[in-house]
Design a protein around this motif. Structure first.
Motif, PDB file in Angstrom:
ATOM      1  N   ASN A 146      36.570  43.365  38.912  1.00  0.00           N
ATOM      2  CA  ASN A 146      37.012  41.962  38.891  1.00  0.00           C
ATOM      3  C   ASN A 146      38.064  41.699  39.962  1.00  0.00           C
ATOM      4  O   ASN A 146      38.121  40.614  40.547  1.00  0.00           O
ATOM      5  N   SER A 183      38.257  42.857  42.939  1.00  0.00           N
ATOM      6  CA  SER A 183      37.705  42.735  44.296  1.00  0.00           C
ATOM      7  C   SER A 183      36.540  41.766  44.389  1.00  0.00           C
ATOM      8  O   SER A 183      35.866  41.714  45.425  1.00  0.00           O
ATOM      9  N   GLY A 184      36.293  40.997  43.331  1.00  0.00           N
ATOM     10  CA  GLY A 184      35.118  40.132  43.360  1.00  0.00           C
ATOM     11  C   GLY A 184      33.841  40.935  43.297  1.00  0.00           C
ATOM     12  O   GLY A 184      32.818  40.550  43.861  1.00  0.00           O
ATOM     13  N   HIS A 185      33.908  42.092  42.610  1.00  0.00           N
ATOM     14  CA  HIS A 185      32.742  42.954  42.380  1.00  0.00           C
ATOM     15  C   HIS A 185      32.211  43.548  43.690  1.00  0.00           C
ATOM     16  O   HIS A 185      31.001  43.651  43.896  1.00  0.00           O
ATOM     17  N   LYS A 186      33.128  43.955  44.558  1.00  0.00           N
ATOM     18  CA  LYS A 186      32.763  44.590  45.828  1.00  0.00           C
ATOM     19  C   LYS A 186      33.425  45.957  45.929  1.00  0.00           C
ATOM     20  O   LYS A 186      34.488  46.210  45.354  1.00  0.00           O
ATOM     21  N   GLU A 201      33.164  46.724  51.275  1.00  0.00           N
ATOM     22  CA  GLU A 201      32.911  45.349  50.839  1.00  0.00           C
ATOM     23  C   GLU A 201      31.466  45.085  50.429  1.00  0.00           C
ATOM     24  O   GLU A 201      31.024  43.936  50.354  1.00  0.00           O
ATOM     25  N   LYS A 234      28.306  44.986  47.730  1.00  0.00           N
ATOM     26  CA  LYS A 234      28.112  44.783  46.300  1.00  0.00           C
ATOM     27  C   LYS A 234      27.031  45.745  45.832  1.00  0.00           C
ATOM     28  O   LYS A 234      25.922  45.741  46.359  1.00  0.00           O
ATOM     29  N   SER A 270      36.881  35.589  49.409  1.00  0.00           N
ATOM     30  CA  SER A 270      37.246  36.990  49.184  1.00  0.00           C
ATOM     31  C   SER A 270      36.218  37.741  48.346  1.00  0.00           C
ATOM     32  O   SER A 270      36.133  38.973  48.421  1.00  0.00           O
ATOM     33  N   ASP A 271      35.421  37.042  47.540  1.00  0.00           N
ATOM     34  CA  ASP A 271      34.436  37.733  46.719  1.00  0.00           C
ATOM     35  C   ASP A 271      33.053  37.801  47.363  1.00  0.00           C
ATOM     36  O   ASP A 271      32.103  38.296  46.764  1.00  0.00           O
TER      37      ASP A 271
END
Length: 264
Positions: free
Chosen positions: A55, A57-60, A65, A67, A239-240
């Motif tokens: 959460n 890192s925006g799921h990265k 970076e 996914k 950012s995500d």
């Protein structure tokens, strides 16, 4: 790599403080590396924080970076917990930073490609695993009371804002060192790019393919802002967004357009 600002406690999952206290206390009482290793391998409780880390890192992946849509993320220990390698060779006389095995600030969410050893099509091995070289081995901490701040890791850390700034992103999709050649900063960036395979596994091609659509939109719109195009670009620099550092850099090649500069 985008700077990850980890939220401080008390934002942990409810069970974590209790689990951490028990695990840390037990590891502290074990007197041999074998006993500690056996216990830590059986008690990988850091998986309880995986969702929390994701959460953040925006799921990265915190390193590249990406996914991880086809495989679960790993919880990487930035300072390896049970052994260290330097340029692929096991570091003798050091059994890892076992006392950090359950410290949340030593965790980094990692895709499996960044974390697990794997050879590319040229038989070059990539993946962090237990790699953790530092500038001066004389400064390496071997006991819990050592000064970690005295270590200067060669691997870039996504939790250090200045480290992410040592990477440049070309419109060819490749990640490159941003520092001056032959400097320590350049060495760190190049090492991280190669170790984690940032430019392998068809990643640059994937980035280029996505960028071509955005580049076409930017050229069609020209100097006159389009609300629809602006909203689309905002998604890519969020950012995500996967590879948002690349897209911010690529979109920045059009910053002579006033409205693009305003977005960035």
């Amino acid at each position: 790599m985008r700077f990850i600002e980890v939220p401080l406690p008390p934002h942990f999952p409810k069970r974590w403080p209790t689990v951490y206290a028990a695990r840390f206390a037990t590891v502290s009482t074990l007197g041999t590396h074998t006993d500690r290793a056996n216990y830590i391998k059986k008690s990988g409780s850091w998986v309880l924080l995986k969702k929390w880390l994701s959460n953040t890192s925006g799921h990265k992946c915190w390193y590249c970076e990406s996914k991880s849509t086809r495989a679960p993320f790993d919880v990487d220990h930035f300072r390896p917990k049970l052994g260290i390698t330097v340029d692929g060779e096991k570091l003798t006389g050091h059994n890892g930073y076992y006392w950090l095995a359950y410290e949340w600030w030593n965790f980094r969410l990692s895709c499996q490609r960044c974390n697990r050893p794997e050879k590319d099509d040229t038989e070059t091995l990539h993946g962090k695993a237990n790699e953790f070289p530092i500038l001066n081995e004389a400064q390496r901490c071997a006991i819990p009371t050592g000064a970690l701040n005295a270590e200067l890791p060669r691997l870039l850390d996504p939790c250090v804002k200045e480290d992410g700034e040592l990477l440049a992103h070309g419109i060819d999709g490749e990640v490159k060192p941003a520092a001056i050649a032959d400097t320590w900063e350049f060495q760190r960036a190049r090492y991280t790019i190669e170790l984690l395979g940032f430019n392998k596994w068809n990643t640059p091609e994937d980035k280029r393919s996505r960028w071509q659509t955005l580049a076409t939109l930017l050229n069609l719109v020209g100097d006159t802002e389009s609300a629809a195009v602006s909203e689309e670009l905002k998604k890519y620099i969020s950012s995500d967004q996967e590879y948002s550092s690349f897209f911010r850099s690529a979109i920045g090649t059009h910053r002579e357009k006033t409205w693009v500069e305003a977005l960035l």
